[in-house]
Design a protein around this motif. Sequence first.
Motif, PDB file in Angstrom:
ATOM      1  N   PRO A  83       3.613  -7.858  -2.214  1.00  0.00           N
ATOM      2  CA  PRO A  83       2.498  -8.158  -3.116  1.00  0.00           C
ATOM      3  C   PRO A  83       2.719  -7.717  -4.559  1.00  0.00           C
ATOM      4  CG  PRO A  83       1.993  -6.215  -1.817  1.00  0.00           C
ATOM      5  CD  PRO A  83       3.317  -6.728  -1.320  1.00  0.00           C
ATOM      6  N   PHE A  84       3.528  -6.682  -4.758  1.00  0.00           N
ATOM      7  CA  PHE A  84       3.782  -6.165  -6.106  1.00  0.00           C
ATOM      8  C   PHE A  84       5.006  -5.264  -6.066  1.00  0.00           C
ATOM      9  CE2 PHE A  84       0.221  -3.877  -4.080  1.00  0.00           C
ATOM     10  CZ  PHE A  84       0.800  -2.637  -3.855  1.00  0.00           C
ATOM     11  N   GLU A  85       5.557  -4.987  -7.232  1.00  0.00           N
ATOM     12  CA  GLU A  85       6.728  -4.124  -7.311  1.00  0.00           C
ATOM     13  C   GLU A  85       6.310  -2.654  -7.246  1.00  0.00           C
ATOM     14  OE1 GLU A  85      10.008  -4.755  -7.275  1.00  0.00           O
ATOM     15  OE2 GLU A  85       9.426  -6.826  -6.849  1.00  0.00           O
ATOM     16  N   ILE A  86       7.164  -1.828  -6.672  1.00  0.00           N
ATOM     17  CA  ILE A  86       6.923  -0.389  -6.597  1.00  0.00           C
ATOM     18  C   ILE A  86       8.138   0.334  -7.173  1.00  0.00           C
ATOM     19  CG2 ILE A  86       5.322  -0.458  -4.651  1.00  0.00           C
ATOM     20  CD1 ILE A  86       7.678   0.107  -2.782  1.00  0.00           C
ATOM     21  N   PRO A  87       7.993   1.602  -7.540  1.00  0.00           N
ATOM     22  CA  PRO A  87       9.131   2.352  -8.092  1.00  0.00           C
ATOM     23  C   PRO A  87      10.303   2.440  -7.110  1.00  0.00           C
ATOM     24  CG  PRO A  87       7.063   3.492  -8.536  1.00  0.00           C
ATOM     25  CD  PRO A  87       6.733   2.379  -7.585  1.00  0.00           C
ATOM     26  N   ASP A  88      11.479   2.670  -7.650  1.00  0.00           N
ATOM     27  CA  ASP A  88      12.686   2.728  -6.823  1.00  0.00           C
ATOM     28  C   ASP A  88      12.651   3.852  -5.798  1.00  0.00           C
ATOM     29  OD1 ASP A  88      13.710   0.572  -8.190  1.00  0.00           O
ATOM     30  OD2 ASP A  88      14.879   1.794  -9.607  1.00  0.00           O
ATOM     31  N   SER A  89      11.915   4.905  -6.091  1.00  0.00           N
ATOM     32  CA  SER A  89      11.868   6.047  -5.174  1.00  0.00           C
ATOM     33  C   SER A  89      10.865   5.844  -4.031  1.00  0.00           C
ATOM     34  CB  SER A  89      11.500   7.323  -5.937  1.00  0.00           C
ATOM     35  OG  SER A  89      10.251   7.160  -6.603  1.00  0.00           O
ATOM     36  N   TRP A  90      10.138   4.711  -4.054  1.00  0.00           N
ATOM     37  CA  TRP A  90       9.176   4.379  -3.001  1.00  0.00           C
ATOM     38  C   TRP A  90       9.819   3.435  -1.995  1.00  0.00           C
ATOM     39  CZ3 TRP A  90       3.402   3.678  -4.622  1.00  0.00           C
ATOM     40  CH2 TRP A  90       3.039   4.635  -5.573  1.00  0.00           C
ATOM     41  N   VAL A  91       9.154   3.265  -0.839  1.00  0.00           N
ATOM     42  CA  VAL A  91       9.609   2.283   0.152  1.00  0.00           C
ATOM     43  C   VAL A  91       8.410   1.524   0.702  1.00  0.00           C
ATOM     44  CG1 VAL A  91      11.689   3.536   0.859  1.00  0.00           C
ATOM     45  CG2 VAL A  91       9.505   4.002   2.019  1.00  0.00           C
ATOM     46  N   TRP A  92       8.670   0.298   1.167  1.00  0.00           N
ATOM     47  CA  TRP A  92       7.664  -0.489   1.880  1.00  0.00           C
ATOM     48  C   TRP A  92       7.831  -0.260   3.379  1.00  0.00           C
ATOM     49  CZ3 TRP A  92       3.623  -2.557  -0.319  1.00  0.00           C
ATOM     50  CH2 TRP A  92       3.680  -3.030  -1.639  1.00  0.00           C
ATOM     51  N   CYS A  93       6.694  -0.217   4.087  1.00  0.00           N
ATOM     52  CA  CYS A  93       6.729  -0.123   5.545  1.00  0.00           C
ATOM     53  C   CYS A  93       5.431  -0.696   6.110  1.00  0.00           C
ATOM     54  CB  CYS A  93       6.937   1.318   6.015  1.00  0.00           C
ATOM     55  SG  CYS A  93       6.020   2.529   5.068  1.00  0.00           S
ATOM     56  N   ARG A  94       5.430  -1.008   7.376  1.00  0.00           N
ATOM     57  CA  ARG A  94       4.226  -1.508   8.035  1.00  0.00           C
ATOM     58  C   ARG A  94       3.336  -0.330   8.422  1.00  0.00           C
ATOM     59  NH1 ARG A  94       4.278  -7.041   7.034  1.00  0.00           N
ATOM     60  NH2 ARG A  94       6.390  -7.818   7.396  1.00  0.00           N
TER      61      ARG A  94
END
Length: 351
Positions: A83-94
């Motif tokens: 849905p949107f970009e996040i900082p490099d130090s973050w991660v996406w997960c369910r």
Amino acid sequence: MTGKQLRNSILQWAIQGKLVPQDPNDEPASVLLERIREEKAHLVKEKKIKRDKNESIIYRGEDNSYYEKMPDGTVRCIDFEIPFEIPDSWVWCRVSNIFILNPKNNNEDDDMAAFIPMEMINACYGSSYTYKEVKWKSIKNGYTHFSDGDIAFAKITPCFQNRKSAVFENLPNGIGAGTTELKVLRPYVNTVNPYYLLFFLETPYFVEEASFKGTANQQRIISGYLEGKLFPLPPKAEQDRIVKQVQQLLPLTDKYESAFEANLRQQDSINTLLRKSILQEAIQGKLVPQLESEGTAEELLAEIAEEKKRLVKDGKLKKSALTASRIFRGDDNRYYEQIGSQILDISSEIT
């Protein structure tokens, strides 16, 4: 911008990594995610939770696209879901991969516990609720369980949209149960700040994108919406900074909302006075300049009188319509009304 719009913006900025700066010294979220997986494996081994058959791994490929590796080893591109970009130090997960959903309590029947029906959870941004203290045996069946540190939100409309949600804290014996219209999430030990998760559940991203099923008066979020929702996971230290910042800002939005609403009321009052003033100026002949070429009102009245005579002659008006008064200004600067042979001073009626 209304108070609600401002709160929505703050929470949306928070989960997009735009509310507080990133610190390169923070342990990255990828390490935090690995710790969550280790904790899950430990709890599965102890038979405290079931193995997650749908656990996936989301990562960014060398082509800068996002991919999800499924439990069977298949990999699919999920760029269309991001849905949107996040900082490099973050991660996406369910969501279902990093939280325990709808956990159960196992306590003694005579233990005191908190009972929280829906009406005791306040509709607000943040966490606000009250409870009744009862024995666990009276609520352990037929209600939704939760414990200290758990996060819950209403899954039914309009409570869902009104953000009826809470972080449970300081419950009797650390346990409680309540309305079955709650979804409950439990973070793995010291991995996700409960208030960061709460603020995520109150964002436009989570609330406004939900789909519902059911009758018009009792619609609930569809099955799988929560479980499959993409969750932006920041480093733990940054989560804490975000929570602190949001908690400082939310009270200020209440003051902003009060001032905004007061300004609207004042503006409405000004607009009402302005409209009245314009109309008053209009009927007093002060709104536009007078032009001699347009003739006078006396000439217009004479035309009206002639028209009335014609309509009476044609039988379209009664003869009584010809009986009319004449208002004029005397040499003494006062106003008079002549009705037949009678003349009355009406200066007191002229405003």
